[in-house]
Design a protein around this motif. Structure first.
Motif, PDB file in Angstrom:
ATOM      1  N   ILE A   6      53.414 121.209 143.601  1.00 13.07           N
ATOM      2  CA  ILE A   6      54.355 120.104 143.396  1.00 13.07           C
ATOM      3  C   ILE A   6      54.712 119.990 141.915  1.00 13.07           C
ATOM      4  CG2 ILE A   6      54.670 117.604 143.610  1.00 13.07           C
ATOM      5  CD1 ILE A   6      52.502 117.687 145.849  1.00 13.07           C
ATOM      6  N   ASP A   7      56.006 120.184 141.604  1.00  8.44           N
ATOM      7  CA  ASP A   7      56.481 119.904 140.246  1.00  8.44           C
ATOM      8  C   ASP A   7      56.940 118.453 140.242  1.00  8.44           C
ATOM      9  OD1 ASP A   7      57.834 119.517 137.881  1.00  8.44           O
ATOM     10  OD2 ASP A   7      59.421 120.974 138.314  1.00  8.44           O
ATOM     11  N   PHE A   8      56.076 117.599 139.758  1.00  8.93           N
ATOM     12  CA  PHE A   8      56.350 116.166 139.741  1.00  8.93           C
ATOM     13  C   PHE A   8      57.175 115.864 138.486  1.00  8.93           C
ATOM     14  CE2 PHE A   8      54.114 111.797 139.155  1.00  8.93           C
ATOM     15  CZ  PHE A   8      55.171 111.143 139.784  1.00  8.93           C
ATOM     16  N   GLY A   9      58.500 115.969 138.625  1.00  5.21           N
ATOM     17  CA  GLY A   9      59.383 115.766 137.473  1.00  5.21           C
ATOM     18  C   GLY A   9      59.766 114.308 137.315  1.00  5.21           C
ATOM     19  N   ASN A  10      60.316 113.981 136.176  1.00  2.00           N
ATOM     20  CA  ASN A  10      60.697 112.587 135.963  1.00  2.00           C
ATOM     21  C   ASN A  10      61.965 112.244 136.738  1.00  2.00           C
ATOM     22  OD1 ASN A  10      60.050 110.099 134.638  1.00  2.00           O
ATOM     23  ND2 ASN A  10      61.971 110.367 133.552  1.00  2.00           N
ATOM     24  N   LEU A  11      62.847 113.231 136.915  1.00  2.00           N
ATOM     25  CA  LEU A  11      64.068 112.992 137.674  1.00  2.00           C
ATOM     26  C   LEU A  11      63.911 113.450 139.121  1.00  2.00           C
ATOM     27  CD1 LEU A  11      67.084 112.065 137.385  1.00  2.00           C
ATOM     28  CD2 LEU A  11      67.639 114.482 137.150  1.00  2.00           C
ATOM     29  N   ASN A  12      63.385 114.671 139.263  1.00  2.00           N
ATOM     30  CA  ASN A  12      63.297 115.319 140.567  1.00  2.00           C
ATOM     31  C   ASN A  12      61.944 115.949 140.768  1.00  2.00           C
ATOM     32  OD1 ASN A  12      65.974 115.114 141.600  1.00  2.00           O
ATOM     33  ND2 ASN A  12      66.589 116.543 139.994  1.00  2.00           N
ATOM     34  N   THR A  13      61.533 116.012 142.011  1.00  2.00           N
ATOM     35  CA  THR A  13      60.286 116.691 142.328  1.00  2.00           C
ATOM     36  C   THR A  13      60.594 117.883 143.215  1.00  2.00           C
ATOM     37  OG1 THR A  13      58.962 114.718 142.039  1.00  2.00           O
ATOM     38  CG2 THR A  13      58.064 116.395 143.514  1.00  2.00           C
ATOM     39  N   VAL A  14      60.007 119.014 142.873  1.00  2.00           N
ATOM     40  CA  VAL A  14      60.248 120.236 143.641  1.00  2.00           C
ATOM     41  C   VAL A  14      58.932 120.631 144.316  1.00  2.00           C
ATOM     42  CG1 VAL A  14      61.007 122.644 143.501  1.00  2.00           C
ATOM     43  CG2 VAL A  14      62.015 120.930 141.973  1.00  2.00           C
ATOM     44  N   ILE A  15      59.034 120.975 145.604  1.00  2.00           N
ATOM     45  CA  ILE A  15      57.841 121.337 146.370  1.00  2.00           C
ATOM     46  C   ILE A  15      57.949 122.800 146.791  1.00  2.00           C
ATOM     47  CG2 ILE A  15      56.393 120.692 148.356  1.00  2.00           C
ATOM     48  CD1 ILE A  15      58.229 118.171 148.640  1.00  2.00           C
TER      49      ILE A  15
HETATM   50  K     K Z   1      61.776 119.157 138.180  1.00  2.00           K
END
Ligand code: K
Ligand code: ATP
Ligand code: MG
Length: 668
Positions: A6-15
């Protein structure tokens, strides 16, 4: 068993998930490969991810963003003021931690950010389970490299409330580096010069540069530097402020006074910024932004760059810092890999390329590299998946020291020691030795509070060592403590034990090689085969009681229970909605079929009865039954089906008979 990154981004999260011997990024319920990192609250349920984004404009005050930026922060931290520029919800004090006050289920309720993150992770877990069709538990989640102990612990707690088993918290750029290295077949061998790659990630809020040395089967992070307030949202903010001034003059409106107008302009400029990455000019048109005013404007790329000059001028600072920390110069860097959405801005690419005096490399998927790297890390750690071994050596971002009270009997003892200096390997275990006759405490803290991100408390934990007493000769006990910065980058004193020094006879092993033996054969053979040495042998364990910034068990249990309960309520609301839609569709379907394919199989009174029932059900659905229960929708559905079912069966039997006849004819 699932393997999820899980890339827990500030704008978007990518799984991403590991399957079929590779790593795939998965899509969410509306087929997007990235899910907005937002949590919203409504009168009946929560809206998380895409649903929160859809509701955002109409539900501004109850939509929470900046999730990871506020993880593990105390309420008084000045960073909250910075985040307030980017979120409209009300921040509040939840047991001295940063939290939000929102309207949920018709009343005001406060949630700590740790809880908000747990809500978000619950949704991410559901998205992954829906795709994999199995329950998801094992995950690796990314965090910024600058995250401190309390921030990391906040994320670990949140993952726990969401029912996830967190195998590793991984620094963003380290994850990217792993994804890069593990797929390469041409890395230098152990005895060769390593390949040195600079990874530059510019996201929505954050700019990071890590310099990483690769050899076959391993990577070593040499340095990580960052600008915590440099990303897409900072460019957006400059543009919104610019247009706010323009609109004040041209249209006599003040979007700063109107949060909805502000958000619409912010959404508009984000698009504009993206258009400017590929075009020399971009339009911004918003209908009825406020006070019935339509706005129309344009921006040239050169004007964008001029406006953002102060920001762009800072772009090389993290690069310089990363090189300096790694004690390298630009000639030592073999490749510059660039990721993160914001790195698509041509002026930024130009700055980075000029700085390194190199063409930039874009071999990784800019939006998905972090999630893929996390998934590889999860696969390495998971027993369910076989991958070739690849060791990841990360580093400690801030020096950690231990302090303790002087022992009365040892007057010249030091009372502090930097045990993990900046740049120390992660994970790493160190044994600390104390001579004590009674129980004692150790405190761990960051040695340089001024280097920490914002006003994060430098305190890491207090570790009380129990069962310490004078030894049988009324002498000191030799206490050994295992201090470890673990895979998450979190410090613990994991265990304690005490030892006794004894004298033992030790056999001397022939360490010299046999060639040496030839030269001095006789002398070697004359040597005694054993010698006396003092050795420490473990005598027993010393219990360690730890207090850290992780939440206490009671609070953890409450938050876990609360999250389960809210998730169940959300599910009930969603199921109810599904049943209601199913009923609506069934009524429509029945009417059609009764007039069409079922017509020859029903008597007139039967048709009449179905129609009447459909009318009644519909009247109920748009009247009293508008906001009813799941059970009620199911009951209405079943009532209709029990009547229509007979006719459906006649039709089905007829069709089946026809099919049999056809087959018999074909076979004949
Ligand atoms: K991201
Ligand atoms: P962070 O890493 O800071 O937590 P994130 O991982 O959510 O945030 P990314 O998804 O890497 O961030 O990047 C999002 C940012 O990139 C947004 O500000 C977005 O506007 C910007 N962006 C995306 N595409 C482009 C483009 N073509 N040109 C300019 N900016 C872009
Ligand atoms: Mg990111």
């Amino acid at each position: 068993m699932s393997v999820v990154g899980i890339d827990f981004g500030n704008l978007n999260t990518v799984i991403a998930v590991a399957r079929n011997r590779g790593v795939d990024v998965i899509t969410n319920e509306v087929s997007n490969r990235a899910t907005p990192s937002l949590v919203g609250f409504g009168p009946k349920s929560r809206y998380i991810g895409e649903a929160a984004k859809t509701q955002e404009i109409s539900n501004l005050k109850n939509t929470v963003g900046s999730l990871k930026r506020l993880a593990g922060r105390q309420y008084g931290d000045p960073e909250l003021e910075i985040e307030k520029q980017f979120i409209a919800c009300e921040l509040t004090d939840v047991q001295s931690q940063a939290g939000v006050r929102v309207s949920y289920l018709g009343h005001k309720e406060d949630f700590a950010f740790t809880q908000i993150i747990a809500m978000y992770l619950t949704k991410i877990k559901q998205i992954a389970s829906a795709e994999l069709k199995i329950p998801v538990s094992d995950v690796v989640i990314s965090v910024p490299a600058w995250f401190t102990d309390p921030q990391r612990r906040a994320l670990m707690d949140a993952a726990e409330f969401a029912g996830l088993k967190l195998l590793r918290l991984m620094n963003d750029t380290t994850a990217t580096a792993l994804g890069y290295g593990i797929t390469k077949t041409d890395l230098p061998l152990a005895e060769e010069k390593p390949r040195r790659v600079a990874f530059v990630d510019i996201g929505h809020s954050n700019y990071t540069c890590s310099i990483v040395a690769f050899k076959k089967g391993e990577l070593q992070v040499l340095s990580t530097a960052y600008d915590r307030h440099f990303g897409g949202r900072n460019f957006d903010k400059i543009l919104v402020d610019h247009f706010a001034t323009e609109f004040k003059e041209r249209y006599k409106i003040d979007i700063h006074s109107n949060p909805k107008a502000y958000l619409r302009v912010a959404t508009g400029v984000e698009k504009m910024k993206k258009v400017l990455s590929a075009n020399a000019m971009a339009p911004l048109n918003i209908e009825s932004v406020m006070n019935d005013v339509d706005v129309q404007t344009m921006l040239k790329r050169e004007d964008f760059e001029e406006l953002c000059k102060p920001l762009l001028d800072r772009a090389t600072v993290p690069l310089e810092q990363a090189l300096a920390d790694a004690k390298l110069s630009i000639e030592d860097i073999d490749i510059v890999e660039v990721v993160g959405g914001c790195s698509r801005i041509p002026a930024l690419k130009e700055k980075i390329s000029t700085f390194f005096n190199k063409l930039l490399s874009f071999t990784l998927n800019q939006d998905e590299a972090v999630a893929r790297g996390c998934t590889w890390a999860c696969a390495i750690l998971s027993p369910a998946f076989r991958v070739k071994d690849f060791s990841v050596h990360d580093i400690v971002p801030y020096p950690i020291e231990f302090t303790w009270e002087k022992s009365q009997e040892i007057p010249d003892e030091d009372t502090n020691l930097t045990v993990f200096p900046k740049g120390n390997a992660v994970p790493s275990t160190k044994i600390l030795t104390f001579y004590r006759k009674e129980n004692f405490d150790l405190e761990a803290r960051y040695a340089e509070p001024e280097s920490l991100p914002g006003k994060i408390s430098p305190w890491i934990g207090k570790f009380s060592i129990k069962n310490v007493h004078p030894d049988p000769k009324d002498d000191f006990m030799i206490c050994k403590l295992k201090a470890r910065v673990n895979l998450h980058g979190v410090l613990n004193v994991e265990s304690g034990y005490y030892v006794e020094e004894i004298e033992v006879e030790e056999e001397i092993k022939d360490e010299e090689n046999n060639d040496a033996m030839d030269v001095d054969q006789q002398a070697a053979e004359a040597r005694p085969r054993t010698r006396k040495v003092r050795k420490q042998v473990k005598k027993g364990d010393l219990p360690v009681v730890a207090v850290t910034s992780s939440l206490d068990q009671v609070t953890k249990d409450i938050y876990t229970e609360k999250e389960n309960q809210m998730a169940m309520e959300d599910k009930l609301v969603a199921d109810t909605e599904d049943r209601k839609n199913a009923l609506e569709e069934y009524i429509y379907d029945l009417r059609n079929k009764t007039d069409d394919i079922w017509a020859p199989f029903a008597t007139e009174p039967e048709k009449q009865r179905i129609k009447e029932m459909c009318d009644a059900a519909e009247e109920w659905l748009y009247g009293d039954g508008e906001d009813s229960t799941k059970a009620a929708y199911i009951q209405k559905y079943e009532e209709l089906r029990s009547v229509a079912g007979i006719i459906a069966q006649r039709y089905f039997d007829h069709e089946e008979e026809k099919r049999q006849k056809n087959r018999a004819n074909e076979e004949a």
